[in-house]
Design a protein around this motif. Structure first.
Motif, PDB file in Angstrom:
ATOM      1  N   ASN A 171       0.826  -1.209   0.000  1.00 20.49           N
ATOM      2  CA  ASN A 171       0.000   0.000   0.000  1.00 20.49           C
ATOM      3  C   ASN A 171       0.857   1.255   0.000  1.00 20.49           C
ATOM      4  O   ASN A 171       0.556   2.244  -0.677  1.00 20.49           O
ATOM      5  CB  ASN A 171      -0.941   0.008   1.199  1.00 20.49           C
ATOM      6  CG  ASN A 171      -2.107  -0.949   1.029  1.00 20.49           C
ATOM      7  OD1 ASN A 171      -2.489  -1.269  -0.088  1.00 20.49           O
ATOM      8  ND2 ASN A 171      -2.666  -1.426   2.137  1.00 20.49           N
ATOM      9  N   ARG A 181      -6.835   4.754   1.553  1.00 18.71           N
ATOM     10  CA  ARG A 181      -7.052   3.385   2.033  1.00 18.71           C
ATOM     11  C   ARG A 181      -8.416   3.278   2.735  1.00 18.71           C
ATOM     12  O   ARG A 181      -9.103   2.268   2.618  1.00 18.71           O
ATOM     13  CB  ARG A 181      -5.926   2.965   2.979  1.00 18.71           C
ATOM     14  CG  ARG A 181      -4.615   2.676   2.264  1.00 18.71           C
ATOM     15  CD  ARG A 181      -3.693   1.819   3.117  1.00 18.71           C
ATOM     16  NE  ARG A 181      -3.210   2.528   4.277  1.00 18.71           N
ATOM     17  CZ  ARG A 181      -2.084   3.241   4.304  1.00 18.71           C
ATOM     18  NH1 ARG A 181      -1.346   3.338   3.208  1.00 18.71           N
ATOM     19  NH2 ARG A 181      -1.693   3.858   5.393  1.00 18.71           N
ATOM     20  N   GLU A 247      -3.238  -4.567   7.344  1.00 21.26           N
ATOM     21  CA  GLU A 247      -2.083  -3.772   7.771  1.00 21.26           C
ATOM     22  C   GLU A 247      -1.401  -4.401   8.981  1.00 21.26           C
ATOM     23  O   GLU A 247      -0.166  -4.438   9.069  1.00 21.26           O
ATOM     24  CB  GLU A 247      -2.510  -2.336   8.074  1.00 21.26           C
ATOM     25  CG  GLU A 247      -2.989  -1.554   6.865  1.00 21.26           C
ATOM     26  CD  GLU A 247      -1.913  -1.355   5.814  1.00 21.26           C
ATOM     27  OE1 GLU A 247      -0.717  -1.295   6.184  1.00 21.26           O
ATOM     28  OE2 GLU A 247      -2.253  -1.266   4.626  1.00 21.26           O
ATOM     29  N   PRO A 279      -6.358  -1.027  -7.287  1.00 21.14           N
ATOM     30  CA  PRO A 279      -6.608   0.093  -6.373  1.00 21.14           C
ATOM     31  C   PRO A 279      -6.887   1.371  -7.172  1.00 21.14           C
ATOM     32  O   PRO A 279      -6.282   1.600  -8.221  1.00 21.14           O
ATOM     33  CB  PRO A 279      -5.286   0.210  -5.588  1.00 21.14           C
ATOM     34  CG  PRO A 279      -4.628  -1.117  -5.738  1.00 21.14           C
ATOM     35  CD  PRO A 279      -5.039  -1.650  -7.063  1.00 21.14           C
TER      36      PRO A 279
END
Length: 354
Positions: A171, A181, A247, A279
């Motif tokens: 990310n 996010r 995460e 994304p």
């Protein structure tokens, strides 16, 4: 004017019938659909049961080889890995399991970070009597879980094969901010809510978009299993929980700084992905370049690491397409063979925290 109203009334009735008939049929099919029994066994891991299915070669072939354990991608159930499991099973014992809330496994109210997942997996392998050491084959998010397992249970892993794996820094490398996010997570929640609504209405019994593509080439029994499992609303809840804990799992995986001299292969699926699966704000070119670069970083964690690319496969068709799976198979078997020629383990204390 009267004629116009009659036309509108007829059109409205026709539209109602057009919408309601598939829904009625779907509900009938939903409540009369057969239940597909677990392919393997259900094992209690401490208040809930996980499903594990193991197969292997006939006779004593493979007795001197490590057990291969397949770890699925996010939200993916065990039968989807049929081609990989079937190919490996001709050489050595291979097990695939469902994490809590996926496939035939019970749901759990525990977190879905790497530590929690690996604690349950370790218990499952213990209670199933699965022979050590293991060669792990992990797809997608399983790339995080496997690295954490090596840290927590040194001495149990003899080799690793990463199938288009996730990376702790992905990310960050895609340049996604915290707000982006958060927006991405909101979008995932909305899509999953709609999917669950479709399930509740029974629409999937008439048309099931979650079980198509390359899965149509599976044997009939596997198609039935994947179709049945794709219609379980609880799986959708698990997808969301695993996404929310990504995460944290990445932070735990990042503590793995070295894979020593373990035989390791990282396989990148380099066929361009559909923009809708990427994304937001990340082009297909940037996505592939970033992902492949991160895969190279995983490979060099081992002095015996190898990084290969399969350009006919994208992230999912690497496992669901028989031809792509057969291209990955030699690398898996290579790691299995090489794992018997080395110390094959990282000797250090088991982690207690994180």
């Amino acid at each position: 004017m009267r004629l116009f109203k009659r036309i509108l009334k007829i059109a409205g009735i026709s539209l109602l019938i057009l919408i309601s008939v598939p829904l009625i049929i779907g509900q009938i099919l939903r409540f009369t659909a057969s239940v597909e029994p677990p392919a393997g066994e259900l094992v209690d891991v401490g208040g809930y049961k996980l499903h594990i299915s193991c197969v292997g070669p006939e006779g004593k072939t493979g007795d001197d080889l490590p057990t291969v354990v397949i770890e699925a991608g996010a939200g993916v159930s065990s039968p989807v890995y049929h081609w990989i499991q079937d190919g490996v099973s001709k050489t050595t014992k291979v097990c695939v399991y469902d994490r809590a809330g996926l496939g035939w496994s019970d749901p759990s109210d525990l977190p879905r970070d790497a530590k929690t997942i690996n604690t349950a997996l370790h218990t499952l392998l213990d209670r199933s009597g699965i022979k050590r050491p293991f060669v792990f084959v992990g797809h997608s998010i399983a790339g995080l879980y496997m690295r954490d397992y090596v840290e927590r249970y040194p001495g149990e892993v003899a080799g690793l094969v990463f199938l288009d794996p996730s990376h702790p820094k992905q990310n960050q490398m895609f340049g996604l901010t915290d707000s982006q996010r958060a927006e991405q997570m909101d979008s995932i929640k909305t899509k999953l809510f709609l999917v669950k609504l479709v399930m509740r209405l029974g629409v999937q019994e008439v048309f099931n978009p979650l079980n198509g593509g390359d899965m149509s080439s599976y044997p009939e029994n596997i198609r039935k299993q994947t179709d049945y499992l794709s219609k379980q609303p609880g799986n959708i809840d698990t997808v969301l929980i695993e996404a929310e804990d990504f995460e944290k799992a990445g932070e735990q995986a990042a503590q793995n700084k070295s894979l020593g001299d373990l035989p390791v292969v990282v396989i990148s699926a380099t066929k361009e992905m559909h923009p809708g699966t990427l994304p937001e704000g990340v082009s297909a070119e940037k996505f592939l370049a970033t992902f492949v670069g991160l895969h190279g970083e995983i490979a060099i964690l081992s002095t015996r690491g190898e990084h290969v690319k399969i350009d006919t496969a994208n992230h999912m068709s690497l496992i669901t397409n028989k031809e792509n799976a057969e291209k990955a198979l030699p690398y898996i078997l290579k790691v299995v063979r090489e794992s018997t020629k080395s110390p094959g383990v990282i000797g250090k204390p088991t982690m207690a925290g994180n």
